[in-house]
Design an enzyme around this catalytic site. Structure first.
Site, PDB file in Angstrom:
ATOM      1  N   ARG A  14       0.808  -1.212   0.000  1.00  0.00           N
ATOM      2  CA  ARG A  14       0.000   0.000   0.000  1.00  0.00           C
ATOM      3  C   ARG A  14       0.852   1.277   0.000  1.00  0.00           C
ATOM      4  NH1 ARG A  14      -5.108   1.396   0.440  1.00  0.00           N
ATOM      5  NH2 ARG A  14      -5.548   3.483   1.227  1.00  0.00           N
ATOM      6  N   THR A 170     -20.153   7.702  14.035  1.00  0.00           N
ATOM      7  CA  THR A 170     -21.272   8.418  14.651  1.00  0.00           C
ATOM      8  C   THR A 170     -22.521   7.570  14.522  1.00  0.00           C
ATOM      9  OG1 THR A 170     -20.284  10.539  14.003  1.00  0.00           O
ATOM     10  CG2 THR A 170     -22.578  10.565  14.734  1.00  0.00           C
ATOM     11  N   HIS A 191      -7.912   8.584   3.946  1.00  0.00           N
ATOM     12  CA  HIS A 191      -7.805   7.765   2.737  1.00  0.00           C
ATOM     13  C   HIS A 191      -6.430   7.109   2.617  1.00  0.00           C
ATOM     14  CE1 HIS A 191      -9.081   6.159  -0.946  1.00  0.00           C
ATOM     15  NE2 HIS A 191      -9.408   7.242  -1.620  1.00  0.00           N
ATOM     16  N   ASP A 195      -9.437   2.440   1.916  1.00  0.00           N
ATOM     17  CA  ASP A 195     -10.219   2.792   0.730  1.00  0.00           C
ATOM     18  C   ASP A 195     -11.665   2.362   0.935  1.00  0.00           C
ATOM     19  OD1 ASP A 195      -7.774   3.541  -0.460  1.00  0.00           O
ATOM     20  OD2 ASP A 195      -7.455   1.494  -1.189  1.00  0.00           O
TER      21      ASP A 195
END
Length: 218
Positions: A14, A170, A191, A195
């Protein structure tokens, strides 16, 4: 004590995505979904337990499954993965119309429920944002609740949040949809850490966990 384990960036698949969304185009991902709590709510009530600790525990369970939701930066700004993270959750003070943040170690549900319920009762009249002390432990993720209304979207905007990688959730008020009881859930994460695929996987895991409360409530 939780340990932040460094990422081997030389062999990290990544790495390019992380660097792009951290340095070149800092971006937060947001998603709001409905969670079916038709099985959870009556099961919690029948057991004489509280829904909010159950919801927080379920979130902590799925968050701890995946490294994307346990990411943080070390003191040198390098990425690492906590071996475990704990939930920080809000408690409302109805007299002052303010809230505080409390946190509890993630463990098996019965122990976590009792600890969280105690914290809610103990700090319902708190007059400071962090009654357990400041700064809070570093290996936390955030859960807040807006039980007074349902919603279709929630977004948080942090001025200094570009080095903050922990997810934020939330919870909203239940609403009936035919024979189904739905709860809105908003989630946000940097991000660089995750993803849309990772958010969707987390949501699907949460839905599956909450649909089978008989497997973990007691």
């Amino acid at each position: 004590m939780a340990v932040l384990r460094p990422v081997d960036t030389d062999h990290w698949t990544r790495r390019e995505w992380f660097e792009h969304y951290r340095y070149r185009r800092p971006t937060y991902c947001s998603m709001t979904v409905d969670i079916d709590v038709s099985q959870l709510v009556p099961a919690v009530r029948a057991a004489g337990l509280r829904s909010y600790p159950a919801q927080v525990w379920a979130l902590a369970t799925v968050v701890n499954r995946y490294p994307q939701f346990r990411m943080a930066l070390d003191e040198n700004g390098a990425p690492g993965i906590w071996d475990a993270v704990d939930p920080s959750f809000t408690v409302f003070n109805p007299d002052l119309e303010t809230f505080c943040n409390v946190w509890a170690s993630y463990e098996d549900f019965p122990a976590f429920h009792d600890r969280a319920a105690h914290l809610i009762d103990e700090h319902r009249s708190a007059t400071t944002p962090f009654p357990q002390g400041f700064p809070p432990p570093p290996n936390l993720f955030d859960v807040s609740s807006i039980p007074w209304t349902s919603f279709t979207s929630v977004s948080l905007h942090m001025q200094t949040g570009w080095d903050h990688f922990a997810p934020a959730f939330t919870l909203g008020r239940y609403r009936e949809d035919g024979d189904t009881l739905m709860m809105p859930l908003a989630l946000q994460i940097h991000h660089a850490a995750a993803d849309g695929y990772h958010l969707a996987r987390l949501v699907n895991d949460l839905r599956a966990l909450i649909s089978t409360p008989e497997e973990w409530l007691t």
